[in-house]
Design a protein around this motif. Sequence first.
Motif, mmCIF file in Angstrom:
data_model
loop_
_atom_site.group_PDB
_atom_site.id
_atom_site.type_symbol
_atom_site.label_atom_id
_atom_site.label_comp_id
_atom_site.label_asym_id
_atom_site.label_seq_id
_atom_site.Cartn_x
_atom_site.Cartn_y
_atom_site.Cartn_z
ATOM 1 N N UNK B 335 0.965 -1.431 -0.051
ATOM 2 C CA UNK B 335 -0.023 0.078 -0.068
ATOM 3 C C UNK B 335 0.925 1.251 0.059
ATOM 4 N N UNK B 336 1.970 1.214 0.584
ATOM 5 C CA UNK B 336 2.794 2.353 0.781
ATOM 6 C C UNK B 336 4.288 2.026 0.377
ATOM 7 N N UNK B 337 4.922 2.853 -0.038
ATOM 8 C CA UNK B 337 6.508 2.590 -0.127
ATOM 9 C C UNK B 337 7.345 3.924 -0.330
ATOM 10 N N UNK B 338 8.566 3.779 -0.032
ATOM 11 C CA UNK B 338 9.617 4.974 -0.243
ATOM 12 C C UNK B 338 10.527 4.489 -1.248
ATOM 13 N N UNK B 339 10.684 5.504 -2.116
ATOM 14 C CA UNK B 339 11.933 5.204 -3.220
ATOM 15 C C UNK B 339 12.900 5.734 -2.607
ATOM 16 N N UNK B 361 15.040 -8.112 7.214
ATOM 17 C CA UNK B 361 14.686 -9.235 7.927
ATOM 18 C C UNK B 361 14.330 -8.794 9.411
ATOM 19 N N UNK B 362 15.501 -8.002 10.030
ATOM 20 C CA UNK B 362 15.283 -7.611 11.250
ATOM 21 C C UNK B 362 14.235 -6.737 11.643
ATOM 22 N N UNK B 363 13.460 -6.126 10.705
ATOM 23 C CA UNK B 363 12.758 -4.817 10.916
ATOM 24 C C UNK B 363 11.409 -5.351 10.503
ATOM 25 N N UNK B 364 11.287 -6.456 9.641
ATOM 26 C CA UNK B 364 9.851 -7.064 9.176
ATOM 27 C C UNK B 364 9.480 -6.015 8.180
ATOM 28 N N UNK B 365 10.098 -5.026 7.571
ATOM 29 C CA UNK B 365 9.796 -4.225 6.457
ATOM 30 C C UNK B 365 10.401 -4.884 5.281
ATOM 31 N N UNK B 366 9.751 -5.077 4.219
ATOM 32 C CA UNK B 366 10.324 -5.675 3.037
ATOM 33 C C UNK B 366 10.978 -4.614 2.276
ATOM 34 N N UNK B 367 11.876 -4.851 1.333
ATOM 35 C CA UNK B 367 12.799 -4.077 0.431
ATOM 36 C C UNK B 367 12.951 -4.836 -0.723
ATOM 37 N N UNK B 385 3.021 -0.423 5.414
ATOM 38 C CA UNK B 385 1.648 -0.135 5.247
ATOM 39 C C UNK B 385 1.407 0.866 6.302
ATOM 40 N N UNK B 386 1.048 2.096 6.052
ATOM 41 C CA UNK B 386 0.807 3.072 7.140
ATOM 42 C C UNK B 386 -0.267 2.712 7.886
ATOM 43 N N UNK B 393 8.980 2.802 11.063
ATOM 44 C CA UNK B 393 9.996 1.536 11.004
ATOM 45 C C UNK B 393 10.606 1.559 9.638
ATOM 46 N N UNK B 394 9.654 1.932 8.521
ATOM 47 C CA UNK B 394 9.922 2.180 7.135
ATOM 48 C C UNK B 394 11.029 3.139 6.865
ATOM 49 N N UNK B 395 10.767 4.259 7.565
ATOM 50 C CA UNK B 395 11.757 5.495 7.444
ATOM 51 C C UNK B 395 13.063 5.215 8.275
ATOM 52 N N UNK B 396 12.908 4.272 9.140
ATOM 53 C CA UNK B 396 14.092 3.980 9.756
ATOM 54 C C UNK B 396 14.952 3.134 9.021
ATOM 55 N N UNK B 397 14.283 1.849 8.239
ATOM 56 C CA UNK B 397 15.081 1.135 7.506
ATOM 57 C C UNK B 397 15.749 1.901 6.201
ATOM 58 N N UNK B 398 14.843 2.814 5.600
ATOM 59 C CA UNK B 398 15.040 3.741 4.604
ATOM 60 C C UNK B 398 16.435 4.555 5.120
ATOM 61 N N UNK B 399 16.529 4.788 6.265
ATOM 62 C CA UNK B 399 17.584 5.683 6.546
ATOM 63 C C UNK B 399 18.699 4.997 6.867
ATOM 64 N N UNK B 400 18.539 3.880 7.256
ATOM 65 C CA UNK B 400 19.437 2.936 7.565
ATOM 66 C C UNK B 400 20.312 2.607 6.318
ATOM 67 N N UNK B 401 19.743 2.366 5.322
ATOM 68 C CA UNK B 401 20.158 2.193 3.947
ATOM 69 C C UNK B 401 21.203 3.230 3.373
ATOM 70 N N UNK B 402 20.887 4.580 3.717
ATOM 71 C CA UNK B 402 21.756 5.509 3.551
ATOM 72 C C UNK B 402 23.138 5.439 4.294
ATOM 73 N N UNK B 403 22.790 5.109 5.718
ATOM 74 C CA UNK B 403 24.082 4.936 6.401
ATOM 75 C C UNK B 403 25.091 3.854 5.728
ATOM 76 N N UNK B 404 24.456 2.888 5.224
ATOM 77 C CA UNK B 404 25.221 1.640 4.471
ATOM 78 C C UNK B 404 26.022 2.284 3.416
ATOM 79 N N UNK B 405 25.258 3.291 2.784
ATOM 80 C CA UNK B 405 25.701 3.925 1.363
ATOM 81 C C UNK B 405 27.211 4.745 1.926
ATOM 82 N N UNK B 406 26.810 5.644 2.908
ATOM 83 C CA UNK B 406 27.870 6.437 3.777
ATOM 84 C C UNK B 406 29.220 5.527 4.056
ATOM 85 N N UNK B 407 28.753 4.620 4.782
ATOM 86 C CA UNK B 407 30.126 3.599 5.441
ATOM 87 C C UNK B 407 30.683 3.255 4.169
#
Lengths: 369, 485
Positions: B335-339, B361-367, B385-386, B393-407
């Motif tokens: 229903x909802x997604x972040x690009x 896996x850890x967050x239960x949020x699909x990517x 799903x809002x 949680x989705x925003x957290x996952x999305x931000x963690x992905x950016x952390x990975x990019x920076x790391x």
Amino acid sequence: MEVVTPSTIDDLATVLRDAAATGASVDVRGAGTKSGWGAPGRPADVIVDTTSLNTVVEHAEADLVVTVQAGTRLGELQRLLAGSGQWLALDPPEVAATVGGVVAAAASGPRRLRYGTPRDLLIGITVVLVDGIVARSGGKVVKNVAGYDLGKLFTGSFGTLGIIASCTFRLHPLPAARRVVSVSTEDPAQVADALARSTAEPAAVEWDGRAAHVLLETAAAAADPQAAEMAQLLGSDAVTDVVPASFGRRPWQSGDIALKVTHRLSCLGPAVTAIRRRWPDAAIAAHLGSGVLWAGWPAAKGLTSAELDDLRAVIASYDGTVVVVQAPPAVKDGLDVWGPVSGFAVMERIKERFDPDGRMRPGRFVGGL
Amino acid sequence: MTGLAALADACVRELGERAVVTDRVQLRTYECDGLTAYRCIPALVVLPETTEQVAFVVGRCHELGVPFVARGAGTGLSGGALPREDGVLIVLSRMTEVRSVDIADRRAVVQPGVVNLDISKRVAASGYYYAPDPSSQQVCSIGGNVAENSGGAHCLKYGFTSHHVTGLEIVMPDGSVERFGGRAPDPVGYDVVGAFVGSEGTLGIATEVTVRLTRSPESVQTLLAAFNGMDEAGSAVSAVIAAGVLPAAVEMMDALSIEAAEAAVRCRYPAGAGAVLIVELDGPTIEVEAQLADVEEFCRMAGAFEIRVASDDVERAQIWRGRKSAFAAVGRISPDYIVQDGVVPRTALPEVLRDIAALAQASGIRVANVFHAGDGNLHPLVLFDESKGETERAEEVSMRILDLCIEHGGSITGEHGVGHDKKKHMGRMFSNDDLDVMQLVRCAFDPASLCNPGKVFPTPRLCGERPGRRTGVHPLQEAGLAEVF
């Protein structure tokens, strides 16, 4: 006048901080291969020699990316990269030049047709401003739109915004095969037109004043058939895999008067004619398909301000510019070597922000910047 | 009368009623760009048609101290064209004139509202095209491409907008009009065109753009390879790059994004694929043929269980359909997604993808992962799903992905821009000094900070300040990065 040779970026920053403390003006030089380029400017109090800032910081081979300090010599870098079957796709003829010098002067060669110029391959930069502040932009990935692209501003700035400390470049694989198809011609526009109508994608097309050389750099299996096709297109049977000595060479000797002339692509013929009519003995070379011509003649033949203005007026009608790259001091002193600049007021404001006291290479750049 | 009301009146007098929007309901149409999470109704919208009109509006804003934001087609994905409630939105979509097309010069001169793909359509019959191809190219406009330095699937070989723009006419933030570059190369002076492209509308408004036209390749070959998993597909890409082949595009999709694309557009990718790879090669026929054979071989060696090569444009479009629909397609499975848009060095892709999978896996949020594999530009689609309260949680996952990019030494954005959305992350990629020095550029163009203020940079700075007026260790050194750059 004091020459300092920092060997780390920290040292470089210290040098500039110290200069700032005394209000000293600062010049920068790499290998000095283009130190005669640009306006004569005023002598500086401190000269920063970058040639000891020569570490290859990181060559991420599989990512085709290299980070080098600015004093690294281009030729040495290319030798290192060749060991991995790669190269930095810049081929200005001044191979002894430092990478920082190549970027600061936006120096290019024939293969700019395929790969572009330093601005197109630079993906990250670290600079030290005149007050010793170290800043970087970009990064070490090719695709990256985070923040302003300081690399673009520093490329071609001739050291007047600050000192380039290190550069990160996108690399390319060395071509598997190479062929050169040459044809004698006094009229490079004819060759350029023929190529514009074909779907061939040469790496470079260079006219040395007597002949045009089409450089094909391609897959091994494609080299011979493409060369045959090109030979037929040009009506030539001169095919070789050796790049001729004249290829990409600047058409002048040290001490000569030398011009860089640009033009929109359809005006190659008229631009050549404009130079020939005024200086029949000028040596001319052209990067066909790129819109760049170089011309040179012995200093004895001179160049006056009126002659330069007259050529500039004609070249302006081809949307191009004329820069006096090199000339004896006595000649240069009487000339506006950069010529009129569109958008100068904005450039002045950029300079004012980066170097408010005008201490970086005073007077070397456009409009006395 | 307030400044804005006076401005609206002046705009009506100068541009005509039809070019000025003050009605609250109509203004709402412009409250967001392609990133709909951020909304703000502008005080006033103007739709100029000429450079003079843009200069007029900007000049009045300058006089009155009113902030302004430029907007093209509104397809941006970082909130770069997010309006200000106290400001003017200058919409350039009516500036659609193609001023000139000069095939012999390989240049076209266009107004900023011209749609990206329309340039290619205009010159196709002459055997040319405009190379940058953002996936919104059917609707996005050149002015927006200039602001964002737009890329596209084919920028691996052909580069970004900055490689294809050779001249600009810019309305400066004080309303003056300046021209830089043009149809000839290497303009004299600082590379203002280079600095302006990608500045996200913060340095002025481009009102005329000179673009390079590229010769259409003699031959194009498009290959689709299906693999059991991402690692196999990734090693095929590595083999292609290591062999010195430079494809026009290399795109990868994982099982979840394939599932979404199938549900949305029936792209008929091979059943059971854990990853598909799309490789496009273009250039002289004989060269492309040689490279295609190599690429097929590399895919097979890496474990591809099915390889398709498009035999014509119809089949090529079929292969691309799944990829190009992927963003919208995830709407079918969530229903909802972040690009998200991040970049890592290409060689770090396998590790980063594993980390993303672990995060999911850890967050239960699909990517779902869709990306430009050739240049390490990831577009993870974070599905949530809002209504089930998963947003945070989705925003957290999305931000963690950016952390990975920076790391991994990458970037927080490869093509969508910083805009409003990612300015808070800029301080993690750049030191204060880096950002302050960038602000020097900003101040040279826009000392009053009226031109798309509040975008790109995390904290506004006053233009009188010099960078680095603080004591202590350089933040880069402190972060242990001083050796890297």
